[in-house]
Design a protein around this motif. Sequence first.
Motif, mmCIF file in Angstrom:
data_model
loop_
_atom_site.group_PDB
_atom_site.id
_atom_site.type_symbol
_atom_site.label_atom_id
_atom_site.label_comp_id
_atom_site.label_asym_id
_atom_site.label_seq_id
_atom_site.Cartn_x
_atom_site.Cartn_y
_atom_site.Cartn_z
ATOM 1 N N GLN A 178 6.651 33.615 19.423
ATOM 2 C CA GLN A 178 5.269 33.595 19.900
ATOM 3 C C GLN A 178 5.147 32.833 21.218
ATOM 4 O OE1 GLN A 178 3.357 32.549 15.892
ATOM 5 N NE2 GLN A 178 1.649 33.355 17.081
ATOM 6 N N LEU A 179 5.827 31.702 21.308
ATOM 7 C CA LEU A 179 5.747 30.913 22.546
ATOM 8 C C LEU A 179 6.368 31.672 23.714
ATOM 9 C CD1 LEU A 179 6.572 27.407 21.044
ATOM 10 C CD2 LEU A 179 4.376 28.138 22.001
ATOM 11 N N ARG A 180 7.501 32.317 23.458
ATOM 12 C CA ARG A 180 8.098 33.110 24.534
ATOM 13 C C ARG A 180 7.197 34.289 24.884
ATOM 14 N NH1 ARG A 180 10.701 29.126 26.614
ATOM 15 N NH2 ARG A 180 12.798 28.749 25.823
ATOM 16 N N GLY A 181 6.488 34.801 23.876
ATOM 17 C CA GLY A 181 5.516 35.859 24.137
ATOM 18 C C GLY A 181 4.386 35.380 25.050
ATOM 19 N N PHE A 182 3.949 34.156 24.853
ATOM 20 C CA PHE A 182 2.911 33.580 25.730
ATOM 21 C C PHE A 182 3.418 33.532 27.174
ATOM 22 C CE2 PHE A 182 1.004 30.784 22.119
ATOM 23 C CZ PHE A 182 0.345 31.894 21.617
ATOM 24 N N GLN A 183 4.695 33.195 27.316
ATOM 25 C CA GLN A 183 5.240 33.164 28.669
ATOM 26 C C GLN A 183 5.270 34.579 29.261
ATOM 27 O OE1 GLN A 183 8.254 29.431 27.709
ATOM 28 N NE2 GLN A 183 8.953 31.062 29.042
ATOM 29 N N SER A 184 5.692 35.538 28.444
ATOM 30 C CA SER A 184 5.789 36.924 28.913
ATOM 31 C C SER A 184 4.427 37.482 29.332
ATOM 32 C CB SER A 184 6.355 37.826 27.812
ATOM 33 O OG SER A 184 7.607 37.373 27.406
ATOM 34 N N ASP A 185 3.407 37.169 28.541
ATOM 35 C CA ASP A 185 2.090 37.730 28.874
ATOM 36 C C ASP A 185 1.348 36.859 29.893
ATOM 37 O OD1 ASP A 185 0.742 35.616 27.576
ATOM 38 O OD2 ASP A 185 0.515 36.727 25.725
ATOM 39 N N GLY A 186 2.034 35.839 30.390
ATOM 40 C CA GLY A 186 1.466 35.042 31.462
ATOM 41 C C GLY A 186 0.449 34.008 31.038
ATOM 42 N N SER A 187 0.285 33.818 29.730
ATOM 43 C CA SER A 187 -0.742 32.867 29.293
ATOM 44 C C SER A 187 -0.212 31.441 29.183
ATOM 45 C CB SER A 187 -1.350 33.319 27.965
ATOM 46 O OG SER A 187 -0.395 33.277 26.934
ATOM 47 N N MET A 188 1.080 31.260 29.357
ATOM 48 C CA MET A 188 1.644 29.897 29.334
ATOM 49 C C MET A 188 2.790 29.827 30.323
ATOM 50 S SD MET A 188 3.133 27.640 26.090
ATOM 51 C CE MET A 188 4.847 28.175 26.161
ATOM 52 N N ARG A 189 2.855 28.745 31.065
ATOM 53 C CA ARG A 189 3.975 28.589 31.977
ATOM 54 C C ARG A 189 5.259 28.333 31.181
ATOM 55 N NH1 ARG A 189 5.096 23.167 31.967
ATOM 56 N NH2 ARG A 189 3.313 21.826 31.534
ATOM 57 N N PRO A 190 6.390 28.605 31.765
ATOM 58 C CA PRO A 190 7.655 28.420 31.046
ATOM 59 C C PRO A 190 7.897 26.963 30.687
ATOM 60 C CG PRO A 190 7.990 29.763 33.026
ATOM 61 C CD PRO A 190 6.595 29.193 33.116
ATOM 62 N N ILE A 191 8.474 26.757 29.516
ATOM 63 C CA ILE A 191 8.969 25.431 29.124
ATOM 64 C C ILE A 191 10.354 25.600 28.525
ATOM 65 C CG2 ILE A 191 6.733 24.328 28.672
ATOM 66 C CD1 ILE A 191 7.260 24.954 25.670
ATOM 67 N N SER A 192 11.055 24.510 28.476
ATOM 68 C CA SER A 192 12.337 24.505 27.778
ATOM 69 C C SER A 192 12.082 24.321 26.288
ATOM 70 C CB SER A 192 13.199 23.363 28.316
ATOM 71 O OG SER A 192 14.365 23.221 27.537
ATOM 72 N N ILE A 193 12.788 25.063 25.461
ATOM 73 C CA ILE A 193 12.683 24.896 24.008
ATOM 74 C C ILE A 193 14.061 24.554 23.456
ATOM 75 C CG2 ILE A 193 12.115 25.984 21.811
ATOM 76 C CD1 ILE A 193 10.153 27.792 23.236
ATOM 77 N N LEU A 194 14.186 23.332 22.968
ATOM 78 C CA LEU A 194 15.429 22.918 22.311
ATOM 79 C C LEU A 194 15.119 22.688 20.834
ATOM 80 C CD1 LEU A 194 17.012 20.442 24.916
ATOM 81 C CD2 LEU A 194 17.189 22.937 24.780
ATOM 82 N N CYS A 195 16.025 23.072 19.974
ATOM 83 C CA CYS A 195 15.725 23.114 18.542
ATOM 84 C C CYS A 195 16.379 21.988 17.757
ATOM 85 C CB CYS A 195 16.165 24.459 17.970
ATOM 86 S SG CYS A 195 15.282 25.823 18.731
ATOM 87 N N GLY A 196 15.655 21.526 16.759
ATOM 88 C CA GLY A 196 16.122 20.425 15.932
ATOM 89 C C GLY A 196 16.469 20.871 14.527
ATOM 90 N N ASN A 197 15.930 20.165 13.542
ATOM 91 C CA ASN A 197 16.188 20.497 12.138
ATOM 92 C C ASN A 197 17.668 20.467 11.815
ATOM 93 O OD1 ASN A 197 13.848 20.810 10.607
ATOM 94 N ND2 ASN A 197 13.375 22.759 11.592
ATOM 95 N N GLY A 198 18.404 19.603 12.483
ATOM 96 C CA GLY A 198 19.828 19.469 12.187
ATOM 97 C C GLY A 198 20.635 20.694 12.568
ATOM 98 N N GLY A 199 19.995 21.634 13.219
ATOM 99 C CA GLY A 199 20.711 22.846 13.627
ATOM 100 C C GLY A 199 20.693 23.946 12.580
ATOM 101 N N LEU A 200 19.910 23.761 11.529
ATOM 102 C CA LEU A 200 19.996 24.643 10.363
ATOM 103 C C LEU A 200 19.721 26.117 10.671
ATOM 104 C CD1 LEU A 200 20.555 24.389 7.285
ATOM 105 C CD2 LEU A 200 18.110 24.140 6.945
ATOM 106 N N PHE A 201 19.001 26.382 11.755
ATOM 107 C CA PHE A 201 18.709 27.779 12.098
ATOM 108 C C PHE A 201 19.130 28.114 13.526
ATOM 109 C CE2 PHE A 201 15.970 26.712 8.606
ATOM 110 C CZ PHE A 201 16.166 27.792 7.765
ATOM 111 N N LEU A 202 20.009 27.303 14.068
ATOM 112 C CA LEU A 202 20.376 27.470 15.470
ATOM 113 C C LEU A 202 20.920 28.863 15.775
ATOM 114 C CD1 LEU A 202 20.607 26.126 18.240
ATOM 115 C CD2 LEU A 202 22.899 25.368 17.609
ATOM 116 N N ASP A 203 21.643 29.427 14.812
ATOM 117 C CA ASP A 203 22.220 30.757 15.033
ATOM 118 C C ASP A 203 21.146 31.780 15.407
ATOM 119 O OD1 ASP A 203 21.265 30.297 12.451
ATOM 120 O OD2 ASP A 203 22.752 31.550 11.453
ATOM 121 N N PHE A 204 20.009 31.731 14.728
ATOM 122 C CA PHE A 204 18.954 32.688 15.026
ATOM 123 C C PHE A 204 17.989 32.191 16.109
ATOM 124 C CE2 PHE A 204 20.256 34.185 10.802
ATOM 125 C CZ PHE A 204 20.536 35.506 11.132
#
Lengths: 310, 310, 310, 310
Positions: A178-204
């Motif tokens: 959804q956040l990347r979608g906001f960037q695509s549709d121009g409603s939000m400027r780009p940000i960096s997204i780094l993921c936590g949760n111990g890496g439990l879903f990093l693959d996806f």
Amino acid sequence: MRIGAQTKGVYTIAPTPFQADGRLDWASVDSMVDFYASCGVDGMTILGIMGEAPKLDATEALDLVRRVVGRTRLPVIVGVSAPGFAAMRSLARASMEAGAQAVMIAPPPSLRTDDQIVGYFGNACEAIGGDIPFVLQDYPLTLSVVMTPQVIRRIVTENPSCVMLKHEDWPGLEKISQLRGFQSDGSMRPISILCGNGGLFLDFEMARGADGAMTGYAFPDMLVDVVKLAACGDRDKAHDLFDAHLPYLRYEQQQGIGLAVRKYVMMKRGAIACDAQRKPGSVLSPVARGEVDYLLERLSLRDPRARLGG
Amino acid sequence: MRIGAQTKGVYTIAPTPFQADGRLDWASVDSMVDFYASCGVDGMTILGIMGEAPKLDATEALDLVRRVVGRTRLPVIVGVSAPGFAAMRSLARASMEAGAQAVMIAPPPSLRTDDQIVGYFGNACEAIGGDIPFVLQDYPLTLSVVMTPQVIRRIVTENPSCVMLKHEDWPGLEKISQLRGFQSDGSMRPISILCGNGGLFLDFEMARGADGAMTGYAFPDMLVDVVKLAACGDRDKAHDLFDAHLPYLRYEQQQGIGLAVRKYVMMKRGAIACDAQRKPGSVLSPVARGEVDYLLERLSLRDPRARLGG
Amino acid sequence: MRIGAQTKGVYTIAPTPFQADGRLDWASVDSMVDFYASCGVDGMTILGIMGEAPKLDATEALDLVRRVVGRTRLPVIVGVSAPGFAAMRSLARASMEAGAQAVMIAPPPSLRTDDQIVGYFGNACEAIGGDIPFVLQDYPLTLSVVMTPQVIRRIVTENPSCVMLKHEDWPGLEKISQLRGFQSDGSMRPISILCGNGGLFLDFEMARGADGAMTGYAFPDMLVDVVKLAACGDRDKAHDLFDAHLPYLRYEQQQGIGLAVRKYVMMKRGAIACDAQRKPGSVLSPVARGEVDYLLERLSLRDPRARLGG
Amino acid sequence: MRIGAQTKGVYTIAPTPFQADGRLDWASVDSMVDFYASCGVDGMTILGIMGEAPKLDATEALDLVRRVVGRTRLPVIVGVSAPGFAAMRSLARASMEAGAQAVMIAPPPSLRTDDQIVGYFGNACEAIGGDIPFVLQDYPLTLSVVMTPQVIRRIVTENPSCVMLKHEDWPGLEKISQLRGFQSDGSMRPISILCGNGGLFLDFEMARGADGAMTGYAFPDMLVDVVKLAACGDRDKAHDLFDAHLPYLRYEQQQGIGLAVRKYVMMKRGAIACDAQRKPGSVLSPVARGEVDYLLERLSLRDPRARLGG
């Protein structure tokens, strides 16, 4: 190198090394920083939740910032979450002066409505100063504050110095989309997204558009590899490596005792001398240590970095 | 076969099958029950949290009990958690009359102190009647009620009809060890401990002394195998099988959308005709479905039961 | 008389009378309804939080609706809050068929974000049917759901059948002003606002624009007088009467034991035969009863309706 | 004069005076301390929740302690609640060195089970040192930590330096009776019990066995009078005075905006120069100020101390 919307890679969340009696272990701070550098991480985040930040007093916190920044050329992000803005400002400004590259702010658990959350980050940004880039931490499981993608967009839009999201909502894959979608549709400027949760879903998470990981998994070198494999489109290999780690990773990701597991393995890897936590902290039982050793032994069959001896 | 302190094995938590328009899907109830039986489970638990129990009205709930009990000879446990004791009693007694073997009770989220929790289960037991065996559900992540092992011991001791613990504290391995320690030192009578949390720690829970699993993982046949392998001491094989499932299992175990994943896979396995939930429910995005399909495909290389076609 | 945006006055929140053994006390239901009518209230709300609604099973709840509706010509509002929409719908529709005028819905405690709250009421409205007028209950202290005025406006705007707010946010005076401001600036259609919280701020709520009270204070006749005095602009007299009641009113307004106080005084006033609650309930200690008696005695010097004997 | 189990009277909770721009207002600190002394209070508690303590950084907090202690001979208690023990210890020890008489500790909101609560205070006591007398703050409404009387007894028993309870459970009258009962039956050593909650139940708390008040009501002189009247058995007079204040007291006691009301009235009384709060803070609307003025005007007819001009 500035932390900004373009930042990618692995920013490890560093624990704070203590001696058995609770004093800060400065030698281990140095060896830990060196260890992370040798793992190939792109930066470090200190004084996060996992860094036992609230257990340090103001002087210790700043000493730690200075020690870490003085030891590495990698960019350092400093967690400055605090019950009030005066303490947040003090640590943020002193950290930047000491050479940190950005700060990270988590919302206090008392926030409820969308407006309260957005208002809080506006105040926080004003308190630390708009010249300091900050990372927005989104961690409902622990903080009990739920931010919709729309709220994150408002915070990003209203605060130009918000350049990164530490994403650890759970579940969170759709949120990245959804956040990347906001960037695509121009409603939000780009940000960096780094993921936590111990890496439990990093693959996806990488496939959903994340820029990398910001978490404290005891094998940051694996995170580095997975992020690289994902970045160059080698999906199956990324999953193969990730899956090999998953049985142990899941064990480390347990709330409450996860940090004890992590420090134990970092001790085994030689990164720190002692796996003690300051009170109140968790301790591994002998049975739990045996379980971890067993998981590492199994992991070592597929990743030799896990061959750590008895 | 009575449910009691000696109960072992896999009691699957059954979802409630709905049609796309929200009506109960009775044909799928039958096929689902048959599916579970074919997986080799030892019993079934219906109307649990994952069974969307609060979304059924009183009549529907009892109809479901009757349908399931009428379809199988396996023992059936019925979740009777309710905001009040009158509704809890009504459903509990009617379920037992219909042929259920036991009921399951979760604490309401408002409970805080040890005495409040113990008092609640005393009242609940009195309300349903001491002749109905009940399962104590310990699930802090969702229910926000934290029970220490000592509190569980008090509940077990004060209520002879409490015969089983549905254990899904997180982390929870030490809790199993502590409860079994209470039995060893004679301070608590034996109870059955079946583990939930989607099976995420089943590999180690068995070694800690659990009697099996009570969870809704979409491959209950895997749970059955792991419990059997663990029971006969084949630790490595149990882990091998478990680890093969873990990448998908972890995905299914996500709060909030886990049930959507589970129903989708159960639909693919032919257990139910439709993966719809009643409102408010979660829905899988096409991307998420693709992720699940990818995980199943990878799993099928190691466990042919996951070969489910496109 | 239809419940609608134009509704004004005092809608008393009625407790549910039980016998000492926990059975419903039907004779007291009748006498209580008569008592309220004699107090001059404009309507009644039954099966609210204070009505111990969750402690009744589905059959009892509907029986109570029928009994009350059959006993009075005053409009009756029925609390239909439920853990799921099926039960909510069943009770709502059956209540309206039985002659109720509207229903009341409280948000479940799990809701957090603005969108979750708005979405919930959209679903609830769809579930019960858009033809049933409903009262939105805003009670953060007990329900832990915080609705901003903007969220309330969204709910009102998106659901034409939302005609009234049971206002018991705390603090809440500014909220009334903001909502009335929305009406003035044309951004929200008019709704009725009746205030709860035991009446603790009724003196000022009327001046802020409230239409009256919806609360269970044991002297609804006082509420009726205060609302009338406020309506005809007699501010000082309204405060004089209100202040006379405040020492006791504050005592009755205590969370947890307030209902025990209220039922005790209603019993003394002859409205109900017995002040028992169903389990789990609170009980007044002899010391507490003495405190209540003392407060009533002091009150009776200024309001003879409080002269209730030993 | 040592703070101890024998302490009685009124310990006012002091706000922290700020200038309009958020800087500490040292002149108002002095005038406020003088004001309290002139009201006849027995001591002061600074850096409590109402003192906006978390909004001060470590240096400011200690500066405030020194300023207050240097201005008065009355005993001063310092709130040292902190997210971690290192900061708690730093402030506690420095405050005692500066001349404070005791410290106050509130439990962090994350605590749930009885053992967690008891364990926390054991750790806190060890961290600050057993030589510092401490006040246990019991305030579930704000802190969401529920302590049974039995838990308080355990804390008192295990920590000899716990000498006082700041009692603000709600409802709380029975709790005082239970704790005094523990003293009577010999199961708990005596402690001082001072009551908070803005004084809302002070009239009855004294009769239940409280030793006085610890709260920030803007008329501490009234609290002093009520405590004295209660102490000499003049029950009716105590209630007469209390009841006169109750309409305004109740208004001040509103969560969220109570501090704004209190500072406004303290400014009107000349105790502080400015009623500003540091961000995030609440602000009184003109309508709210008018309501407060109206309440004071009415109060002034019965207590001339409330005659504060326009």
